[in-house]
Design a protein around this motif. Structure first.
Motif, PDB file in Angstrom:
ATOM      1  N   PRO A   2      14.743  25.489  29.395  1.00 38.47           N
ATOM      2  CA  PRO A   2      14.227  26.238  28.244  1.00 38.47           C
ATOM      3  C   PRO A   2      14.422  27.755  28.347  1.00 38.47           C
ATOM      4  N   GLU A   3      14.220  28.316  29.521  1.00 38.14           N
ATOM      5  CA  GLU A   3      14.369  29.766  29.645  1.00 38.14           C
ATOM      6  C   GLU A   3      15.832  30.203  29.464  1.00 38.14           C
ATOM      7  N   GLN A   4      16.781  29.400  29.936  1.00 39.96           N
ATOM      8  CA  GLN A   4      18.195  29.725  29.752  1.00 39.96           C
ATOM      9  C   GLN A   4      18.583  29.584  28.277  1.00 39.96           C
ATOM     10  N   LEU A   5      18.065  28.562  27.634  1.00 44.53           N
ATOM     11  CA  LEU A   5      18.338  28.341  26.216  1.00 44.53           C
ATOM     12  C   LEU A   5      17.771  29.494  25.379  1.00 44.53           C
ATOM     13  N   GLU A   6      16.559  29.940  25.690  1.00 43.84           N
ATOM     14  CA  GLU A   6      15.965  31.054  24.949  1.00 43.84           C
ATOM     15  C   GLU A   6      16.750  32.345  25.144  1.00 43.84           C
ATOM     16  N   ARG A   7      17.253  32.586  26.357  1.00 40.81           N
ATOM     17  CA  ARG A   7      18.082  33.774  26.595  1.00 40.81           C
ATOM     18  C   ARG A   7      19.355  33.711  25.748  1.00 40.81           C
TER      19      ARG A   7
ATOM     20  N   VAL B  13      22.588  35.413  21.014  1.00 42.52           N
ATOM     21  CA  VAL B  13      23.305  35.119  19.772  1.00 42.52           C
ATOM     22  C   VAL B  13      22.640  35.846  18.606  1.00 42.52           C
ATOM     23  N   ALA B  14      21.301  35.858  18.564  1.00 39.80           N
ATOM     24  CA  ALA B  14      20.590  36.559  17.486  1.00 39.80           C
ATOM     25  C   ALA B  14      20.865  38.059  17.532  1.00 39.80           C
TER      26      ALA B  14
END
Length: 132
Positions: free
Chosen positions: A110-115, A120-121
């Motif tokens: 989850p932390e890698q996905l959020e980064r 991207v944002a």
């Protein structure tokens, strides 16, 4: 004898074998303008990122796909960001035929996905796919 590569596509769409993915739908990135291409990869890892980062509801899904026309290197990831094509990412202006869904793939922590989502944002309109 050379074996043809296996190609993957990551998305949130619930598809069945025989369905086709076609250009013309809003991109999953940037301003979400309609894309002239459909994207695919010969690396499962790249398709997993696509499934996890795709907009929409429902779980991310990864499919084995068959191109119905010629492929070209994805300029969004090739040379522009990664010299050569280490992600083995491609695009095509032709439909992709869904052959099967890949089950049991493991997503990113989850932390890698959020980064990655934050990165991207942060690109804003720069995240729009190159459509030349």
């Amino acid at each position: 004898m050379l074996q043809a590569p296996i190609y993957y596509h990551g998305t949130r769409a619930n598809l069945q074998p025989g369905d086709t993915l076609v250009p013309g739908y809003p991109s999953n990135y940037g301003t979400r303008r309609p894309s002239r291409y459909v994207y695919l990869s010969a690396r499962l890892e790249s398709a997993i990122w696509g499934a996890e980062l795709a907009v929409g509801e429902g779980p991310g899904r990864v499919y084995i796909v068959e191109p119905t026309g010629p492929l070209e290197d994805d300029p969004n990831l090739t040379d522009r960001k990664f010299p050569g094509n280490p992600t083995r990412s491609f695009r095509t202006a032709h439909p992709l035929r869904v052959l099967a869904e890949v089950h049991g793939w493991i997503g990113h922590p989850p932390e890698q996905l959020e980064r990655m989502r934050a990165f991207v944002a942060s690109l804003g309109p720069q995240a729009d796919p190159v459509e030349d």
